[in-house]
Design a protein around this motif. Structure first.
Motif, mmCIF file in Angstrom:
data_model
loop_
_atom_site.group_PDB
_atom_site.id
_atom_site.type_symbol
_atom_site.label_atom_id
_atom_site.label_comp_id
_atom_site.label_asym_id
_atom_site.label_seq_id
_atom_site.Cartn_x
_atom_site.Cartn_y
_atom_site.Cartn_z
ATOM 1 N N ALA A 38 0.857 -1.180 0.000
ATOM 2 C CA ALA A 38 0.000 0.000 0.000
ATOM 3 C C ALA A 38 0.895 1.232 0.000
ATOM 4 C CB ALA A 38 -0.908 -0.002 1.235
ATOM 5 N N GLY A 39 0.482 2.249 -0.728
ATOM 6 C CA GLY A 39 1.290 3.455 -0.857
ATOM 7 C C GLY A 39 2.131 3.483 -2.118
ATOM 8 N N THR A 40 2.060 2.410 -2.907
ATOM 9 C CA THR A 40 2.790 2.366 -4.180
ATOM 10 C C THR A 40 2.189 3.383 -5.146
ATOM 11 O OG1 THR A 40 3.447 0.061 -3.922
ATOM 12 C CG2 THR A 40 3.339 0.910 -6.177
ATOM 13 N N LEU A 41 3.052 4.084 -5.858
ATOM 14 C CA LEU A 41 2.643 5.105 -6.813
ATOM 15 C C LEU A 41 3.178 4.773 -8.200
ATOM 16 C CD1 LEU A 41 3.691 8.240 -4.718
ATOM 17 C CD2 LEU A 41 1.416 7.207 -4.832
ATOM 18 N N VAL A 42 2.353 4.960 -9.213
ATOM 19 C CA VAL A 42 2.796 4.933 -10.602
ATOM 20 C C VAL A 42 2.729 6.386 -11.068
ATOM 21 C CG1 VAL A 42 2.310 4.137 -12.947
ATOM 22 C CG2 VAL A 42 1.972 2.582 -11.004
ATOM 23 N N GLN A 43 3.891 7.005 -11.277
ATOM 24 C CA GLN A 43 3.958 8.436 -11.556
ATOM 25 C C GLN A 43 4.293 8.673 -13.028
ATOM 26 O OE1 GLN A 43 6.937 9.199 -8.499
ATOM 27 N NE2 GLN A 43 5.358 10.177 -7.253
ATOM 28 N N TYR A 44 3.557 9.613 -13.616
ATOM 29 C CA TYR A 44 3.726 9.948 -15.037
ATOM 30 C C TYR A 44 3.340 11.416 -15.188
ATOM 31 C CZ TYR A 44 -1.248 9.055 -14.645
ATOM 32 O OH TYR A 44 -2.564 9.083 -14.220
ATOM 33 N N GLY A 45 4.241 12.185 -15.768
ATOM 34 C CA GLY A 45 3.976 13.619 -15.917
ATOM 35 C C GLY A 45 3.589 14.220 -14.567
ATOM 36 N N PRO A 46 2.567 15.076 -14.535
ATOM 37 C CA PRO A 46 2.151 15.690 -13.276
ATOM 38 C C PRO A 46 1.121 14.862 -12.508
ATOM 39 C CG PRO A 46 0.978 16.722 -15.073
ATOM 40 C CD PRO A 46 1.919 15.709 -15.697
ATOM 41 N N HIS A 47 0.932 13.589 -12.880
ATOM 42 C CA HIS A 47 -0.089 12.747 -12.253
ATOM 43 C C HIS A 47 0.486 11.446 -11.716
ATOM 44 C CE1 HIS A 47 -2.380 15.371 -15.013
ATOM 45 N NE2 HIS A 47 -3.189 15.429 -13.974
ATOM 46 N N GLU A 48 -0.316 10.777 -10.895
ATOM 47 C CA GLU A 48 0.077 9.471 -10.372
ATOM 48 C C GLU A 48 -1.166 8.633 -10.097
ATOM 49 O OE1 GLU A 48 2.354 10.638 -6.971
ATOM 50 O OE2 GLU A 48 0.592 11.007 -5.725
ATOM 51 N N ASP A 49 -0.980 7.324 -10.152
ATOM 52 C CA ASP A 49 -1.988 6.354 -9.728
ATOM 53 C C ASP A 49 -1.507 5.821 -8.385
ATOM 54 O OD1 ASP A 49 -3.218 6.730 -12.216
ATOM 55 O OD2 ASP A 49 -2.242 4.975 -13.095
ATOM 56 N N ARG A 50 -2.403 5.801 -7.384
ATOM 57 C CA ARG A 50 -2.026 5.407 -6.023
ATOM 58 C C ARG A 50 -2.699 4.104 -5.631
ATOM 59 N NH1 ARG A 50 -3.665 11.240 -3.995
ATOM 60 N NH2 ARG A 50 -1.936 12.383 -4.902
ATOM 61 N N PHE A 51 -1.898 3.174 -5.111
ATOM 62 C CA PHE A 51 -2.390 1.882 -4.643
ATOM 63 C C PHE A 51 -2.577 1.949 -3.132
ATOM 64 C CE2 PHE A 51 -1.424 -2.653 -3.455
ATOM 65 C CZ PHE A 51 -2.608 -3.178 -3.934
ATOM 66 N N ASP A 52 -3.791 1.666 -2.659
ATOM 67 C CA ASP A 52 -4.054 1.736 -1.220
ATOM 68 C C ASP A 52 -4.023 0.364 -0.542
ATOM 69 O OD1 ASP A 52 -6.469 0.502 -1.859
ATOM 70 O OD2 ASP A 52 -7.688 2.290 -1.519
ATOM 71 N N GLY A 53 -3.585 -0.641 -1.259
ATOM 72 C CA GLY A 53 -3.541 -1.994 -0.721
ATOM 73 C C GLY A 53 -4.703 -2.847 -1.196
ATOM 74 N N GLY B 139 -7.050 -1.264 -3.927
ATOM 75 C CA GLY B 139 -7.392 -0.760 -5.248
ATOM 76 C C GLY B 139 -6.561 0.467 -5.576
ATOM 77 N N TRP B 140 -6.837 1.025 -6.735
ATOM 78 C CA TRP B 140 -6.069 2.147 -7.254
ATOM 79 C C TRP B 140 -6.928 3.401 -7.325
ATOM 80 C CZ3 TRP B 140 -0.918 1.885 -8.363
ATOM 81 C CH2 TRP B 140 -0.353 0.615 -8.450
ATOM 82 N N GLN B 141 -6.358 4.538 -6.935
ATOM 83 C CA GLN B 141 -6.943 5.844 -7.200
ATOM 84 C C GLN B 141 -6.179 6.378 -8.406
ATOM 85 O OE1 GLN B 141 -6.181 5.077 -3.716
ATOM 86 N NE2 GLN B 141 -8.257 4.321 -3.908
ATOM 87 N N LEU B 142 -6.913 6.681 -9.462
ATOM 88 C CA LEU B 142 -6.284 6.976 -10.743
ATOM 89 C C LEU B 142 -6.172 8.469 -11.034
ATOM 90 C CD1 LEU B 142 -8.083 4.278 -12.930
ATOM 91 C CD2 LEU B 142 -5.965 4.072 -11.603
ATOM 92 N N HIS B 143 -5.112 8.806 -11.736
ATOM 93 C CA HIS B 143 -4.900 10.130 -12.324
ATOM 94 C C HIS B 143 -5.023 11.254 -11.290
ATOM 95 C CE1 HIS B 143 -4.130 12.211 -16.036
ATOM 96 N NE2 HIS B 143 -5.072 13.081 -15.778
ATOM 97 N N GLU B 144 -4.386 11.044 -10.137
ATOM 98 C CA GLU B 144 -4.361 12.059 -9.080
ATOM 99 C C GLU B 144 -3.204 13.023 -9.341
ATOM 100 O OE1 GLU B 144 -6.356 12.106 -6.200
ATOM 101 O OE2 GLU B 144 -7.551 10.526 -7.103
ATOM 102 N N PRO B 145 -3.297 14.256 -8.837
ATOM 103 C CA PRO B 145 -2.128 15.148 -8.933
ATOM 104 C C PRO B 145 -0.967 14.546 -8.136
ATOM 105 C CG PRO B 145 -4.081 16.352 -8.227
ATOM 106 C CD PRO B 145 -4.433 14.900 -8.212
ATOM 107 N N ARG B 146 0.234 14.648 -8.680
ATOM 108 C CA ARG B 146 1.400 14.098 -7.997
ATOM 109 C C ARG B 146 1.666 14.831 -6.691
ATOM 110 N NH1 ARG B 146 6.417 12.456 -11.811
ATOM 111 N NH2 ARG B 146 7.461 12.521 -9.819
ATOM 112 N N GLY B 147 1.784 14.069 -5.617
ATOM 113 C CA GLY B 147 2.043 14.648 -4.300
ATOM 114 C C GLY B 147 3.389 15.317 -4.189
ATOM 115 N N ASP B 148 4.407 14.802 -4.897
ATOM 116 C CA ASP B 148 5.740 15.384 -4.804
ATOM 117 C C ASP B 148 5.885 16.659 -5.638
ATOM 118 O OD1 ASP B 148 5.613 14.039 -7.237
ATOM 119 O OD2 ASP B 148 7.657 13.281 -7.132
#
Length: 137
Positions: A107-122, A124-133
């Motif tokens: 949980a907490g894994t991120l797939v980062q691309y451009g200014p967005h990321e997909d977040r895995f909460d353990g 499921g995935w939250q898709l196309h979120e703004p990148r936290g970093d």
């Protein structure tokens, strides 16, 4: 024996020339050999076979490092990083979202691309979120 399966795969073993850089970020500091054996080789093979790119490397990212301490990384936050060279970002994202949980991504894994990321909460995935970093404070 394996030679009979290799004809036609030469092109898939070439690193892509035209690609978009993506990053997979997982909480924790995995040993480089564990990172490679658990994640990188499998994702690289799947991306190559699908014609979507490759896993081009990885490393560890530390934040909150105390450079004045005897052990600067003690108490620091660490993330295991995989570098992805994707020829099709949308399809590569889908492939990564399928295989990362199968490979045991936490949980907490991120797939980062451009200014967005997909977040895995353990679960499921939250898709196309703004990148936290990249968030402004």
């Amino acid at each position: 024996m394996i030679d009979r399966f290799l004809p036609g795969l030469d092109g898939k073993m070439e690193d892509p020339v035209d690609f978009t850089c993506m990053t997979v970020s997982m909480p924790g500091d995995l040993d480089p050999f564990e990172r490679h054996g658990r994640f990188a080789i499998h994702l690289d093979a799947e991306l190559r076979l699908a014609g979507l790119g490759c896993c081009s490397g990885g490393g560890t990212l530390y934040t909150h490092v105390d450079f004045d301490a005897e052990d600067p990384t003690e108490g620091a936050d660490a993330a295991t990083i995989l570098d992805i060279d994707a020829t099709d970002v949308e399809r590569a994202r889908a492939l990564l979202r399928l295989h990362l949980p199968e490979l045991g991504a936490p949980a907490g894994t991120l797939v980062q691309y451009g200014p967005h990321e997909d977040r895995f909460d353990g679960e499921g995935w939250q898709l196309h979120e703004p990148r936290g970093d990249l968030q402004q404070e």
